[in-house]
Design a protein around this motif. Structure first.
Motif, PDB file in Angstrom:
ATOM      1  N   LEU A  32       5.926  -0.392  45.867  1.00 52.66           N
ATOM      2  CA  LEU A  32       4.536   0.048  45.799  1.00 52.66           C
ATOM      3  C   LEU A  32       4.431   1.562  45.952  1.00 52.66           C
ATOM      4  N   ALA A  33       5.162   2.118  46.899  1.00 52.29           N
ATOM      5  CA  ALA A  33       5.141   3.566  47.100  1.00 52.29           C
ATOM      6  C   ALA A  33       5.674   4.285  45.859  1.00 52.29           C
ATOM      7  N   PHE A  34       6.729   3.760  45.262  1.00 51.41           N
ATOM      8  CA  PHE A  34       7.279   4.348  44.043  1.00 51.41           C
ATOM      9  C   PHE A  34       6.243   4.341  42.926  1.00 51.41           C
ATOM     10  N   LEU A  35       5.528   3.233  42.755  1.00 50.59           N
ATOM     11  CA  LEU A  35       4.515   3.144  41.704  1.00 50.59           C
ATOM     12  C   LEU A  35       3.360   4.109  41.952  1.00 50.59           C
ATOM     13  N   VAL A  36       2.963   4.258  43.196  1.00 46.80           N
ATOM     14  CA  VAL A  36       1.883   5.207  43.526  1.00 46.80           C
ATOM     15  C   VAL A  36       2.306   6.621  43.148  1.00 46.80           C
ATOM     16  N   VAL A  37       3.523   7.003  43.524  1.00 46.14           N
ATOM     17  CA  VAL A  37       4.022   8.341  43.200  1.00 46.14           C
ATOM     18  C   VAL A  37       4.152   8.503  41.689  1.00 46.14           C
ATOM     19  N   LEU A  38       4.669   7.487  41.017  1.00 45.75           N
ATOM     20  CA  LEU A  38       4.814   7.539  39.560  1.00 45.75           C
ATOM     21  C   LEU A  38       3.464   7.732  38.874  1.00 45.75           C
ATOM     22  N   PHE A  39       2.456   6.966  39.256  1.00 47.59           N
ATOM     23  CA  PHE A  39       1.134   7.106  38.662  1.00 47.59           C
ATOM     24  C   PHE A  39       0.524   8.474  38.966  1.00 47.59           C
ATOM     25  N   TYR A  40       0.761   8.979  40.155  1.00 49.25           N
ATOM     26  CA  TYR A  40       0.262  10.303  40.518  1.00 49.25           C
ATOM     27  C   TYR A  40       0.855  11.351  39.589  1.00 49.25           C
ATOM     28  N   PHE A  41       2.168  11.327  39.392  1.00 49.08           N
ATOM     29  CA  PHE A  41       2.809  12.323  38.544  1.00 49.08           C
ATOM     30  C   PHE A  41       2.423  12.162  37.077  1.00 49.08           C
ATOM     31  N   ILE A  42       2.277  10.938  36.616  1.00 48.13           N
ATOM     32  CA  ILE A  42       1.833  10.726  35.234  1.00 48.13           C
ATOM     33  C   ILE A  42       0.443  11.316  35.037  1.00 48.13           C
ATOM     34  N   THR A  43      -0.447  11.064  35.990  1.00 47.18           N
ATOM     35  CA  THR A  43      -1.810  11.617  35.907  1.00 47.18           C
ATOM     36  C   THR A  43      -1.777  13.131  35.964  1.00 47.18           C
ATOM     37  N   PHE A  44      -0.976  13.688  36.849  1.00 48.35           N
ATOM     38  CA  PHE A  44      -0.859  15.136  36.987  1.00 48.35           C
ATOM     39  C   PHE A  44      -0.369  15.764  35.684  1.00 48.35           C
ATOM     40  N   VAL A  45       0.616  15.186  35.047  1.00 43.95           N
ATOM     41  CA  VAL A  45       1.151  15.712  33.801  1.00 43.95           C
ATOM     42  C   VAL A  45       0.119  15.575  32.677  1.00 43.95           C
ATOM     43  N   LYS A  46      -0.564  14.438  32.614  1.00 46.85           N
ATOM     44  CA  LYS A  46      -1.552  14.242  31.547  1.00 46.85           C
ATOM     45  C   LYS A  46      -2.715  15.219  31.695  1.00 46.85           C
ATOM     46  N   ILE A  47      -3.169  15.468  32.904  1.00 44.35           N
ATOM     47  CA  ILE A  47      -4.268  16.415  33.128  1.00 44.35           C
ATOM     48  C   ILE A  47      -3.781  17.818  32.835  1.00 44.35           C
ATOM     49  N   GLY A  48      -2.557  18.138  33.222  1.00 42.23           N
ATOM     50  CA  GLY A  48      -2.009  19.478  32.999  1.00 42.23           C
ATOM     51  C   GLY A  48      -1.844  19.793  31.529  1.00 42.23           C
ATOM     52  N   THR A  49      -1.501  18.833  30.708  1.00 38.99           N
ATOM     53  CA  THR A  49      -1.306  19.082  29.278  1.00 38.99           C
ATOM     54  C   THR A  49      -2.613  19.022  28.504  1.00 38.99           C
ATOM     55  N   ALA A  50      -3.676  18.526  29.105  1.00 39.85           N
ATOM     56  CA  ALA A  50      -4.956  18.386  28.409  1.00 39.85           C
ATOM     57  C   ALA A  50      -5.712  19.703  28.334  1.00 39.85           C
ATOM     58  N   THR A  51      -5.365  20.664  29.185  1.00 45.22           N
ATOM     59  CA  THR A  51      -6.121  21.918  29.204  1.00 45.22           C
ATOM     60  C   THR A  51      -5.558  22.941  28.270  1.00 45.22           C
TER      61      THR A  51
END
Length: 51
Positions: A32-51
């Motif tokens: 569960l902790a791994f999935l939380v971290v994975l989703f956090y980084f995926i979201t961070f990368v997607k938001i970072g590339t959207a700008t």
């Protein structure tokens, strides 16, 4: 349904059963902790590339 023909667990069997339960709980918490971290980084990368 409860199987009434099966004898109750001995104290050693109970300890082994509880150890297996604890091990499964620790593995699930780690997953569960791994999935939380994975989703956090995926979201961070997607938001970072959207700008």
């Amino acid at each position: 349904m409860i199987d009434e023909t099966k004898a109750p667990m001995t104290p050693d069997e109970q300890k082994a059963y509880q150890a297996k339960q604890k091990q499964r709980a620790v593995i699930m918490a780690g997953l569960l902790a791994f999935l939380v971290v994975l989703f956090y980084f995926i979201t961070f990368v997607k938001i970072g590339t959207a700008t």
